[in-house]
Design a protein around this motif. Structure first.
Motif, PDB file in Angstrom:
ATOM      1  N   SER A 150       0.831  -1.293  -0.144  1.00  0.00           N
ATOM      2  CA  SER A 150      -0.015  -0.188  -0.076  1.00  0.00           C
ATOM      3  C   SER A 150       1.043   1.120   0.097  1.00  0.00           C
ATOM      4  CB  SER A 150      -0.883  -0.214   1.178  1.00  0.00           C
ATOM      5  OG  SER A 150      -0.068   0.139   2.462  1.00  0.00           O
ATOM      6  N   SER A 151       0.308   2.452  -0.061  1.00  0.00           N
ATOM      7  CA  SER A 151       0.976   3.588   0.170  1.00  0.00           C
ATOM      8  C   SER A 151       1.196   4.148   1.466  1.00  0.00           C
ATOM      9  CB  SER A 151       0.098   4.807  -0.715  1.00  0.00           C
ATOM     10  OG  SER A 151      -1.006   4.830   0.016  1.00  0.00           O
ATOM     11  N   GLY A 152       2.355   4.795   1.543  1.00  0.00           N
ATOM     12  CA  GLY A 152       2.728   5.098   2.881  1.00  0.00           C
ATOM     13  C   GLY A 152       2.494   6.755   3.167  1.00  0.00           C
ATOM     14  N   LEU A 153       2.906   7.104   4.471  1.00  0.00           N
ATOM     15  CA  LEU A 153       2.542   8.634   4.642  1.00  0.00           C
ATOM     16  C   LEU A 153       3.463   9.262   3.879  1.00  0.00           C
ATOM     17  CD1 LEU A 153       0.980   9.765   7.039  1.00  0.00           C
ATOM     18  CD2 LEU A 153       3.195   9.991   8.176  1.00  0.00           C
ATOM     19  N   ALA A 154       4.404   8.991   3.011  1.00  0.00           N
ATOM     20  CA  ALA A 154       5.190   9.772   2.099  1.00  0.00           C
ATOM     21  C   ALA A 154       4.130  10.416   1.211  1.00  0.00           C
ATOM     22  CB  ALA A 154       6.291   9.161   1.729  1.00  0.00           C
ATOM     23  N   ASN A 200       1.096  11.301   1.484  1.00  0.00           N
ATOM     24  CA  ASN A 200       0.458  12.282   2.016  1.00  0.00           C
ATOM     25  C   ASN A 200       1.181  13.690   2.067  1.00  0.00           C
ATOM     26  OD1 ASN A 200      -0.764   9.967   4.618  1.00  0.00           O
ATOM     27  ND2 ASN A 200      -1.529  10.368   2.597  1.00  0.00           N
ATOM     28  N   VAL A 201       2.331  13.604   2.524  1.00  0.00           N
ATOM     29  CA  VAL A 201       3.245  14.635   2.527  1.00  0.00           C
ATOM     30  C   VAL A 201       3.470  15.207   1.125  1.00  0.00           C
ATOM     31  CG1 VAL A 201       5.820  15.446   2.794  1.00  0.00           C
ATOM     32  CG2 VAL A 201       4.709  13.795   4.417  1.00  0.00           C
ATOM     33  N   MET A 202       3.705  14.468   0.124  1.00  0.00           N
ATOM     34  CA  MET A 202       3.817  14.954  -1.398  1.00  0.00           C
ATOM     35  C   MET A 202       2.356  15.346  -1.917  1.00  0.00           C
ATOM     36  SD  MET A 202       6.871  14.298  -1.960  1.00  0.00           S
ATOM     37  CE  MET A 202       8.139  13.247  -1.132  1.00  0.00           C
ATOM     38  N   VAL A 203       1.268  15.170  -1.615  1.00  0.00           N
ATOM     39  CA  VAL A 203       0.116  15.385  -1.907  1.00  0.00           C
ATOM     40  C   VAL A 203      -0.232  16.990  -1.139  1.00  0.00           C
ATOM     41  CG1 VAL A 203      -2.394  15.251  -1.733  1.00  0.00           C
ATOM     42  CG2 VAL A 203      -1.216  13.229  -2.121  1.00  0.00           C
ATOM     43  N   PHE A 204       0.431  17.020  -0.081  1.00  0.00           N
ATOM     44  CA  PHE A 204       0.210  18.474   0.711  1.00  0.00           C
ATOM     45  C   PHE A 204       1.192  19.366  -0.057  1.00  0.00           C
ATOM     46  CE2 PHE A 204       2.161  21.135   3.689  1.00  0.00           C
ATOM     47  CZ  PHE A 204       1.281  21.729   4.107  1.00  0.00           C
ATOM     48  N   ILE A 205       2.318  18.990  -0.282  1.00  0.00           N
ATOM     49  CA  ILE A 205       3.324  19.927  -1.270  1.00  0.00           C
ATOM     50  C   ILE A 205       2.750  20.181  -2.444  1.00  0.00           C
ATOM     51  CG2 ILE A 205       5.438  20.098  -2.310  1.00  0.00           C
ATOM     52  CD1 ILE A 205       6.511  18.206   0.085  1.00  0.00           C
ATOM     53  N   ARG A 264      -4.461  14.116  -9.307  1.00  0.00           N
ATOM     54  CA  ARG A 264      -3.150  14.150  -8.692  1.00  0.00           C
ATOM     55  C   ARG A 264      -2.818  13.514  -7.707  1.00  0.00           C
ATOM     56  NH1 ARG A 264      -2.457  20.817  -9.913  1.00  0.00           N
ATOM     57  NH2 ARG A 264      -2.360  20.590 -12.425  1.00  0.00           N
ATOM     58  N   THR A 265      -3.708  13.421  -6.912  1.00  0.00           N
ATOM     59  CA  THR A 265      -3.764  12.878  -5.414  1.00  0.00           C
ATOM     60  C   THR A 265      -3.545  11.465  -5.839  1.00  0.00           C
ATOM     61  OG1 THR A 265      -4.778  14.415  -4.471  1.00  0.00           O
ATOM     62  CG2 THR A 265      -4.849  12.334  -3.392  1.00  0.00           C
ATOM     63  N   VAL A 266      -4.462  10.467  -6.543  1.00  0.00           N
ATOM     64  CA  VAL A 266      -4.366   9.434  -6.898  1.00  0.00           C
ATOM     65  C   VAL A 266      -3.181   9.093  -7.564  1.00  0.00           C
ATOM     66  CG1 VAL A 266      -5.541   7.298  -8.204  1.00  0.00           C
ATOM     67  CG2 VAL A 266      -6.873   9.051  -7.315  1.00  0.00           C
ATOM     68  N   ALA A 267      -2.597   9.626  -8.553  1.00  0.00           N
ATOM     69  CA  ALA A 267      -1.266   9.514  -9.023  1.00  0.00           C
ATOM     70  C   ALA A 267      -0.050   9.263  -7.931  1.00  0.00           C
ATOM     71  CB  ALA A 267      -0.754  10.627  -9.911  1.00  0.00           C
ATOM     72  N   LEU A 268      -0.124  10.339  -7.172  1.00  0.00           N
ATOM     73  CA  LEU A 268       0.845  10.143  -6.197  1.00  0.00           C
ATOM     74  C   LEU A 268       0.745   9.051  -5.279  1.00  0.00           C
ATOM     75  CD1 LEU A 268       1.123  13.825  -5.250  1.00  0.00           C
ATOM     76  CD2 LEU A 268       3.101  12.635  -6.205  1.00  0.00           C
ATOM     77  N   GLU A 269      -0.550   8.684  -4.757  1.00  0.00           N
ATOM     78  CA  GLU A 269      -0.989   7.498  -4.114  1.00  0.00           C
ATOM     79  C   GLU A 269      -0.394   6.216  -4.412  1.00  0.00           C
ATOM     80  OE1 GLU A 269      -2.226   7.117  -0.878  1.00  0.00           O
ATOM     81  OE2 GLU A 269      -1.797   9.227  -0.565  1.00  0.00           O
ATOM     82  N   VAL A 270      -0.527   5.998  -5.998  1.00  0.00           N
ATOM     83  CA  VAL A 270      -0.303   4.785  -6.737  1.00  0.00           C
ATOM     84  C   VAL A 270       1.209   4.743  -6.909  1.00  0.00           C
ATOM     85  CG1 VAL A 270      -0.747   3.687  -8.880  1.00  0.00           C
ATOM     86  CG2 VAL A 270      -2.662   4.670  -7.708  1.00  0.00           C
TER      87      VAL A 270
END
Length: 427
Positions: free
Chosen positions: A158-162, A164-169, A367-373
């Motif tokens: 699965s995706s990790g907390l990183a 979430n940080v990238m989506v925030f940025i 963009r969120t889904v892209a970073l999560e995936v």
């Protein structure tokens, strides 16, 4: 402190110049120490440059790799103690996951009600695109079985907390990101072993139930402890009462285990039964940790803000150990693993974004889904590889993929943030 960071940055720059000169004139004895000093000094010094602060986590991962590559023996064994010990790896990964969990909340799951479509699209992309792309890359590059299994493993996590940080940025949909991470994490004990069984079963033997249990220990138990702390800290009377009862039951149970009951069960129970009881022990342990952590934070509130830093040190630890253990493989096929990681990561972003667009999500959610995936939980992959006793082979992909994911994620997130800011100004 700012002046110290600036001075350290200059030390790093001077060390890099000296390193280059050492390489050119073949001063082999100076290359290793200068490489380590350069990496550490630049990682500290880059805090003095505002635009580079968001890359510091990645910089420390690179420090771990440099140390593991140049001084492997220092990070494999201390005296008679093996730093690759399964229990030590398990504990470190649990600390990492607990630290991540303290930045989550039970409220993160509320987004399922309002963002059902985005969550569904994200989860489907997470557990299909990355494992399948990972499998196809193993066929293209023809890696040896255990290394190929490691590539599929990190794709199946699965995706990790990183993320979430990238989506925030990136100024994308943070609420969707946090919800997706939470849901994908809960699904990991089933989906990760399932994808491994289907795609990596021909490379290594996959114990489906054993891997499910291991992921629960590595991920669900520590994050569950952190969420229990979150519930307890909300001062809900009914919830607190139930947690207190569970706490005392857990203390009694684990004391009984310590003072002979476990030995008795070992002599009377089958291996599968013992595995279930061991999992129950971990769950009871999570209850105790969650409640004690609440009292610790109540006594010293600053501890809570330091938990992400503890997580980072944990990640640096097993990145260093994995790199040291995998050094020979990295020197032999490292360039091909890096190339595979770049392709894997890029396709994750690309498919995650465009599949979401085709299915009707807005740009920010895409963009969120892209970073999560595109960003997997390298800690989970390393922990599972360590539990299998195959850190040098199955864990190799996690050691190479994780730094690249952080570099590419930072670059993409900063690009999207600038694009969003430009559009806002034009409007």
């Amino acid at each position: 402190m700012k002046q110290v960071e600036k001075n350290t940055l200059w030390l790093g720059i001077v060390s890099v110049i000296a390193l280059l000169l050492s390489v050119i004139i073949d001063w082999d004895s100076l290359i290793a120490p200068l490489a380590v000093v350069s990496a550490i000094a630049l990682s500290i010094g880059m805090r003095s440059i505002e635009s580079l602060k968001s890359y510091q986590y990645t910089a420390w991962i690179l420090v771990a790799i440099v140390c593991g590559m140049f001084y492997p023996s220092a990070f494999l064994q201390w005296g008679s103690f093996d730093l690759r010990n399964k229990w030590l790896i398990l504990i470190v990964v649990q600390v990492v996951m607990f630290g991540m969990g303290t930045q989550m909340s039970i409220k993160d799951f509320y987004g399922i009600k309002t963002m059902g479509k985005g969550v569904l699209v994200g989860v489907l992309c997470q557990f299909t695109i990355m494992p399948i792309v990972g499998y196809l890359l193993t066929r293209i590059f023809n890696f040896e079985p255990e290394i190929a299994a490691g590539i599929i493993l990190i794709g199946s996590c699965s995706s990790g907390l990183a993320s979430n940080v990238m989506v925030f940025i990136a100024k994308a949909n943070l609420t969707l990101s946090v919800t997706l991470t939470a849901v994908a994490t809960l699904l990991a004990p089933i989906m990760t072993p399932l994808m491994m069984k289907l795609l990596a079963g021909t490379y290594v033997e996959i114990d489906f139930i054993g891997m499910c249990v291991q992921i629960i220990k590595i991920v669900i138990v520590p994050i569950g402890a952190a969420l229990l702390y979150d519930v307890y800290s909300q001062n809900l009377k009914g919830a607190r009462k139930r947690i207190n009862v569970a706490f005392y039951i857990s203390v009694v149970w684990l004391c009984a285990m310590i003072f002979g009951f476990w030995t008795f069960l070992e002599s009377k129970s089958s291996e599968s039964t013992l595995q279930i009881i061991a999992l129950i022990n971990f769950i009871f342990g999570a209850v105790i940790v969650g409640k004690l952590y609440y009292h610790l934070v109540a006594f010293k509130p600053t501890i809570h803000s330091f938990m992400p830093i503890f997580s980072m040190f944990g990640i640096v630890y097993f990145t260093t150990v994995t790199t040291a253990a995998s050094r020979d493989n990295i020197l032999t096929i490292g360039i091909f693993i890096l190339l595979a990681s770049i392709v894997h990561n890029a396709l994750g972003y690309t498919f995650g974004y465009w599949i979401s667009r085709v299915l009707g999500l807005d740009k920010n959610s895409c963009r969120t889904v892209a970073l999560e995936v595109g960003l997997q939980n390298g800690g989970m992959a390393s922990g599972l590889a360590g539990s299998m006793g195959k850190l040098a082979t199955v864990g190799l992909a996690a050691a190479v993929f994780s730094p690249w994911m952080n570099i590419s994620g930072s670059l993409l997130a900063n690009y999207w943030r600038k694009k969003t800011e430009t559009v806002s100004k034009e409007e």
